[in-house]
Design a protein around this motif. Structure first.
Motif, PDB file in Angstrom:
ATOM      1  N   ALA A  34       0.843  -1.190   0.000  1.00  0.00           N
ATOM      2  CA  ALA A  34       0.000   0.000   0.000  1.00  0.00           C
ATOM      3  C   ALA A  34       0.877   1.238   0.000  1.00  0.00           C
ATOM      4  O   ALA A  34       1.960   1.238   0.560  1.00  0.00           O
ATOM      5  N   ASN A  35       0.404   2.275  -0.692  1.00  0.00           N
ATOM      6  CA  ASN A  35       1.177   3.503  -0.716  1.00  0.00           C
ATOM      7  C   ASN A  35       1.196   4.118   0.680  1.00  0.00           C
ATOM      8  O   ASN A  35       0.451   3.716   1.553  1.00  0.00           O
ATOM      9  N   ARG A  36       2.058   5.088   0.824  1.00  0.00           N
ATOM     10  CA  ARG A  36       2.145   5.817   2.079  1.00  0.00           C
ATOM     11  C   ARG A  36       0.737   6.264   2.478  1.00  0.00           C
ATOM     12  O   ARG A  36      -0.040   6.689   1.624  1.00  0.00           O
ATOM     13  N   PRO A  37       0.379   6.161   3.755  1.00  0.00           N
ATOM     14  CA  PRO A  37      -0.961   6.580   4.147  1.00  0.00           C
ATOM     15  C   PRO A  37      -1.235   8.013   3.716  1.00  0.00           C
ATOM     16  O   PRO A  37      -0.335   8.843   3.674  1.00  0.00           O
ATOM     17  N   LYS A  38      -2.512   8.278   3.398  1.00  0.00           N
ATOM     18  CA  LYS A  38      -2.877   9.579   2.850  1.00  0.00           C
ATOM     19  C   LYS A  38      -2.526  10.725   3.791  1.00  0.00           C
ATOM     20  O   LYS A  38      -2.060  11.763   3.359  1.00  0.00           O
ATOM     21  N   LEU A  39      -2.743  10.501   5.091  1.00  0.00           N
ATOM     22  CA  LEU A  39      -2.510  11.558   6.064  1.00  0.00           C
ATOM     23  C   LEU A  39      -1.052  11.996   6.007  1.00  0.00           C
ATOM     24  O   LEU A  39      -0.738  13.178   5.929  1.00  0.00           O
ATOM     25  N   ASN A  40      -0.162  10.981   6.000  1.00  0.00           N
ATOM     26  CA  ASN A  40       1.266  11.268   5.935  1.00  0.00           C
ATOM     27  C   ASN A  40       1.596  12.080   4.701  1.00  0.00           C
ATOM     28  O   ASN A  40       2.337  13.049   4.763  1.00  0.00           O
ATOM     29  N   SER A  41       1.032  11.652   3.560  1.00  0.00           N
ATOM     30  CA  SER A  41       1.307  12.309   2.298  1.00  0.00           C
ATOM     31  C   SER A  41       0.874  13.776   2.358  1.00  0.00           C
ATOM     32  O   SER A  41       1.551  14.665   1.870  1.00  0.00           O
ATOM     33  N   ARG A  42      -0.263  14.032   3.017  1.00  0.00           N
ATOM     34  CA  ARG A  42      -0.738  15.414   3.137  1.00  0.00           C
ATOM     35  C   ARG A  42       0.198  16.230   4.010  1.00  0.00           C
ATOM     36  O   ARG A  42       0.471  17.396   3.739  1.00  0.00           O
ATOM     37  N   LEU A  43       0.678  15.581   5.068  1.00  0.00           N
ATOM     38  CA  LEU A  43       1.608  16.271   5.965  1.00  0.00           C
ATOM     39  C   LEU A  43       2.862  16.689   5.213  1.00  0.00           C
ATOM     40  O   LEU A  43       3.370  17.796   5.389  1.00  0.00           O
ATOM     41  N   TYR A  44       3.345  15.763   4.334  1.00  0.00           N
ATOM     42  CA  TYR A  44       4.543  16.080   3.553  1.00  0.00           C
ATOM     43  C   TYR A  44       4.287  17.270   2.644  1.00  0.00           C
ATOM     44  O   TYR A  44       5.116  18.172   2.532  1.00  0.00           O
ATOM     45  N   THR A  45       3.138  17.268   1.974  1.00  0.00           N
ATOM     46  CA  THR A  45       2.799  18.373   1.081  1.00  0.00           C
ATOM     47  C   THR A  45       2.767  19.680   1.861  1.00  0.00           C
ATOM     48  O   THR A  45       3.341  20.694   1.438  1.00  0.00           O
ATOM     49  N   LEU A  46       2.100  19.636   3.010  1.00  0.00           N
ATOM     50  CA  LEU A  46       1.984  20.821   3.855  1.00  0.00           C
ATOM     51  C   LEU A  46       3.382  21.296   4.258  1.00  0.00           C
ATOM     52  O   LEU A  46       3.693  22.492   4.211  1.00  0.00           O
ATOM     53  N   GLY A  47       4.234  20.347   4.613  1.00  0.00           N
ATOM     54  CA  GLY A  47       5.613  20.654   5.010  1.00  0.00           C
ATOM     55  C   GLY A  47       6.357  21.345   3.886  1.00  0.00           C
ATOM     56  O   GLY A  47       7.035  22.353   4.103  1.00  0.00           O
ATOM     57  N   SER A  48       6.204  20.801   2.653  1.00  0.00           N
ATOM     58  CA  SER A  48       6.900  21.381   1.505  1.00  0.00           C
ATOM     59  C   SER A  48       6.455  22.826   1.281  1.00  0.00           C
ATOM     60  O   SER A  48       7.283  23.710   1.043  1.00  0.00           O
ATOM     61  N   VAL A  49       5.139  23.043   1.374  1.00  0.00           N
ATOM     62  CA  VAL A  49       4.610  24.397   1.171  1.00  0.00           C
ATOM     63  C   VAL A  49       5.208  25.332   2.220  1.00  0.00           C
ATOM     64  O   VAL A  49       5.622  26.460   1.923  1.00  0.00           O
ATOM     65  N   LEU A  50       5.302  24.811   3.436  1.00  0.00           N
ATOM     66  CA  LEU A  50       5.844  25.601   4.544  1.00  0.00           C
ATOM     67  C   LEU A  50       7.294  26.001   4.265  1.00  0.00           C
ATOM     68  O   LEU A  50       7.691  27.143   4.500  1.00  0.00           O
ATOM     69  N   VAL A  51       8.062  25.054   3.723  1.00  0.00           N
ATOM     70  CA  VAL A  51       9.467  25.338   3.409  1.00  0.00           C
ATOM     71  C   VAL A  51       9.552  26.461   2.380  1.00  0.00           C
ATOM     72  O   VAL A  51      10.360  27.393   2.505  1.00  0.00           O
ATOM     73  N   VAL A  52       8.665  26.393   1.348  1.00  0.00           N
ATOM     74  CA  VAL A  52       8.660  27.434   0.318  1.00  0.00           C
ATOM     75  C   VAL A  52       8.339  28.790   0.942  1.00  0.00           C
ATOM     76  O   VAL A  52       8.992  29.807   0.659  1.00  0.00           O
ATOM     77  N   VAL A  53       7.345  28.812   1.843  1.00  0.00           N
ATOM     78  CA  VAL A  53       6.946  30.066   2.492  1.00  0.00           C
ATOM     79  C   VAL A  53       8.117  30.622   3.306  1.00  0.00           C
ATOM     80  O   VAL A  53       8.423  31.831   3.258  1.00  0.00           O
ATOM     81  N   VAL A  54       8.796  29.735   4.029  1.00  0.00           N
ATOM     82  CA  VAL A  54       9.930  30.171   4.854  1.00  0.00           C
ATOM     83  C   VAL A  54      11.033  30.767   3.966  1.00  0.00           C
ATOM     84  O   VAL A  54      11.585  31.829   4.269  1.00  0.00           O
ATOM     85  N   LEU A  55      11.317  30.076   2.829  1.00  0.00           N
ATOM     86  CA  LEU A  55      12.356  30.576   1.920  1.00  0.00           C
ATOM     87  C   LEU A  55      11.985  31.959   1.377  1.00  0.00           C
ATOM     88  O   LEU A  55      12.822  32.866   1.307  1.00  0.00           O
ATOM     89  N   ALA A  56      10.695  32.112   1.017  1.00  0.00           N
ATOM     90  CA  ALA A  56      10.216  33.404   0.508  1.00  0.00           C
ATOM     91  C   ALA A  56      10.385  34.472   1.587  1.00  0.00           C
ATOM     92  O   ALA A  56      10.793  35.614   1.303  1.00  0.00           O
ATOM     93  N   GLY A  57      10.093  34.107   2.830  1.00  0.00           N
ATOM     94  CA  GLY A  57      10.243  35.024   3.959  1.00  0.00           C
ATOM     95  C   GLY A  57      11.700  35.422   4.135  1.00  0.00           C
ATOM     96  O   GLY A  57      12.016  36.592   4.379  1.00  0.00           O
ATOM     97  N   LEU A  58      12.591  34.428   3.979  1.00  0.00           N
ATOM     98  CA  LEU A  58      14.025  34.704   4.135  1.00  0.00           C
ATOM     99  C   LEU A  58      14.496  35.719   3.091  1.00  0.00           C
ATOM    100  O   LEU A  58      15.260  36.630   3.383  1.00  0.00           O
ATOM    101  N   TRP A  59      13.994  35.529   1.859  1.00  0.00           N
ATOM    102  CA  TRP A  59      14.342  36.454   0.766  1.00  0.00           C
ATOM    103  C   TRP A  59      13.934  37.881   1.143  1.00  0.00           C
ATOM    104  O   TRP A  59      14.706  38.830   0.987  1.00  0.00           O
TER     105      TRP A  59
END
Lengths: 319, 275
Positions: A34-59
């Protein structure tokens, strides 16, 4: 890629549960994990978005701390309040007019729509060069590689030149290509095609060399002649490895396209960057950089989706 | 194996039970020499054997004894350095569908569905689609895999993949089936089931089988005749005339224990008290 396939198959063998006596009819298919549980996958997506936001903030933060300017009014590190407003309207300079929006040089105003049209039209030019270069390079590179690796002599003769080709500093030879093929469409496309072709050539030659001999032997003992063996065994078994070659060549195509537009081109995203450099428009270069990242990511995603279908048979196909 | 109860027949009875489809394999003074780092290595040395049509022969020996080299030469994937192998009088040159091979490693094409794997050889030989589908389905039924006809190999267990390979080899109607330690990597119970599958198919289709194994018990369960090889040479060649099918208990009869002790001795493992 065939080796990992065989490895995984081996693992599966050794981890086989012992079937119960007379289990033949009751045997169930092995369910792919079975693929990674959906909840985990959503958490990863959310995490990635957060990283992008942080990088934009740093800029933004860097822009606030370092207020140096290239020339008056042109900061080294333009904040988002500039990049998303003045920079976009400023790009209207590169719109050549049409669709009811007049070009700036013909007296038109610098508008958001003009800026967006400029991004789209120049992005389109770059994209067309990439698509044409990719297709030509992929087809020619693969065909030559298939012919070469189809025979023992071909493989022996081309082993050394192939190794040389891989280390060839192609980007350094853009001026030569432009002298040969011009700075317009043909020059850029030829350059991209050569860059991509080299990657496909070496990728296919390597992938063919990595084909698990057992499949070829199996085909032969079942009565397949060389051409059938090549088409039905060698070609499909190089597909998994070709997926990474395609991804690699896509990255190369983008680099080659932008680089070829730095010198002499009259359109394309690379052209805007070079032009912006003359006038110290860091914000325009930065925005174009973001546009390239978004477009390149989209092409990666699309290519990944399409090529995944080709390897649906692979154990744990991911993509 | 409770399932193995029907048709008690001796080897001779099986041999007389139907038309023999298998061919005769004759090896005459076969040698295979490899050169490694300037040194010559004699993998097979002066081997001469004749395997009769329809015979089930096991070749037993330790790793590196030359049994797999012998097998690869019979397939045509390797050429002997000296000597000749012939099938029904025809010298063996290169692979041919007349000589099927079941490999030790997984050889089922992972990019083809089960049914396409089984029909592959038939397609190579130009058998029309309907005919090859019906042949493939027949053999898939014989190895109890009808239900996975449309599955990808990745969805099958190791034992099932072996059965796909067996169905593929048999549906191509070879006159000689070569099996190179085919069950070395499957668990014990699966191995017994696979042995039964092969024996059933062999009894029904009467082809010649050359089965390489390092497992003496497996050889005693399967073979009409066992050839023991060490250091590239044939050191023992014996007939096993026990009744078929041979259940696990059959391996404990005095005759079988004698066979086993004698073979182990040839393999360099002297046994005390005969067993």
């Amino acid at each position: 890629m065939t080796a990992p396939v065989a490895e995984r198959a081996k693992e599966k063998l050794s981890s086989d549960p012992a079937p119960v006596a007379g289990a033949s009819k009751a045997e169930k298919l092995v369910k792919p994990k079975a693929n990674r549980p959906k909840l985990n996958s959503r958490l990863y997506t959310l995490g990635s978005v957060l990283v992008v936001v942080v990088l934009a903030g740093l800029w933004q933060l860097v822009g606030i701390i370092d207020t140096r300017e290239v020339r008056p009014g042109q900061p080294f590190f333009p904040g988002w309040q500039i990049v998303l407003t003045d920079t976009v309207t400023g790009l209207a300079d590169y719109w050549r007019g049409g669709l009811g929006v007049e070009s700036v040089s013909a007296g038109g105003e610098r508008t958001y729509i003009g800026g967006l049209l400029a991004i789209v039209s120049h992005g389109w030019d770059t994209m067309m060069r990439i698509i044409a270069g990719l297709l030509i390079g992929a087809v020619i590179g693969s065909l030559v590689a298939l012919v070469v690796s189809g025979s023992v002599w071909g493989r022996r003769l081309f082993a050394m030149p192939t190794a040389f080709l891989r280390t060839f500093p192609l980007l350094g030879l853009i001026p030569m290509f432009q002298l040969w093929f011009g700075t317009a469409f043909a020059g850029a496309v030829t350059f991209i095609a050569v860059a991509v072709g080299v990657i496909f050539f070496t990728g296919v030659v390597n992938a063919v060399a990595n084909v698990d001999a057992i499949y070829v032997q199996n085909a032969k003992t079942l009565g397949a002649r060389p051409i059938r063996t090549y088409v039905t065994v060698v070609l499909p078994s190089i597909l998994p490895e070709m997926r990474s070659t395609i991804q690699l060549s896509l990255a190369m195509a983008w680099t080659a396209a932008i680089a070829s537009e730095f010198v002499g081109a009259q359109s394309g995203l690379g052209y805007i960057v070079t032009h912006a450099r003359y006038f110290g428009f860091v914000d325009r270069m930065f925005l174009i950089g973001i546009v390239v990242v978004i477009m390149a990511s989209l092409t990666y995603y699309l290519v990944s989706r399409v090529t995944k279908r080709l390897v649906v048979w692979m154990p744990d196909a991911q993509g | 194996m409770t399932a193995v109860t029907e048709n008690h027949k001796t080897t001779e009875q099986v041999e007389n039970s139907g038309p023999v489809h298998g061919a005769e394999l004759v090896a005459t003074n076969v040698n295979k020499v490899y050169s490694r780092a300037g040194q010559k290595f004699h993998a097979v040395e002066d081997v001469s054997v004749t395997i009769k049509p329809g015979e089930f022969v096991c070749i037993v020996g330790p790793s590196g004894c030359g049994k797999s080299t012998m097998m690869n030469m019979a397939t045509g994937l390797l050429e002997p350095t000296d000597g000749e192998l012939a099938l029904d009088g025809e010298p063996i040159r290169g692979p041919s569908p007349d000589r099927g091979l079941v490999f030790q490693k997984d050889s089922v094409f992972p990019w083809m569905k089960v049914i396409d794997n089984v029909t592959y050889g038939l397609k190579c030989r130009g058998v029309p689609k309907e005919e090859r589908m019906s042949i493939a389905r027949k053999f898939l039924a014989e190895v109890n895999l009808t239900h996975v006809e449309k599955s990808w190999p990745k969805e099958l267990s190791g034992g099932m993949l072996k059965r796909v390979a067996i169905a593929t080899a048999f549906s191509n109607a070879p006159k000689l089936l070569l099996m190179d330690e085919p069950f070395a990597s499957v668990d014990y119970v699966t191995r017994l089931q696979l042995q039964k599958t092969v024996l059933d198919l062999w009894a029904e289709h009467r082809l010649t089988v050359m089965f390489v194994t390092h497992d003496v018990d497996e050889a005693l369960t399967l073979a009409d005749r066992i050839i023991v090889m060490t250091n590239g040479r044939v050191v023992d060649d014996r007939r096993v005339a026990a009744e078929r099918p041979r259940r696990l208990e059959a391996l404990s009869t005095p005759t079988m224990l004698e066979h086993k002790a004698s073979m182990l001795q040839h393999l360099g493992l002297p046994t005390e008290g005969g067993a």
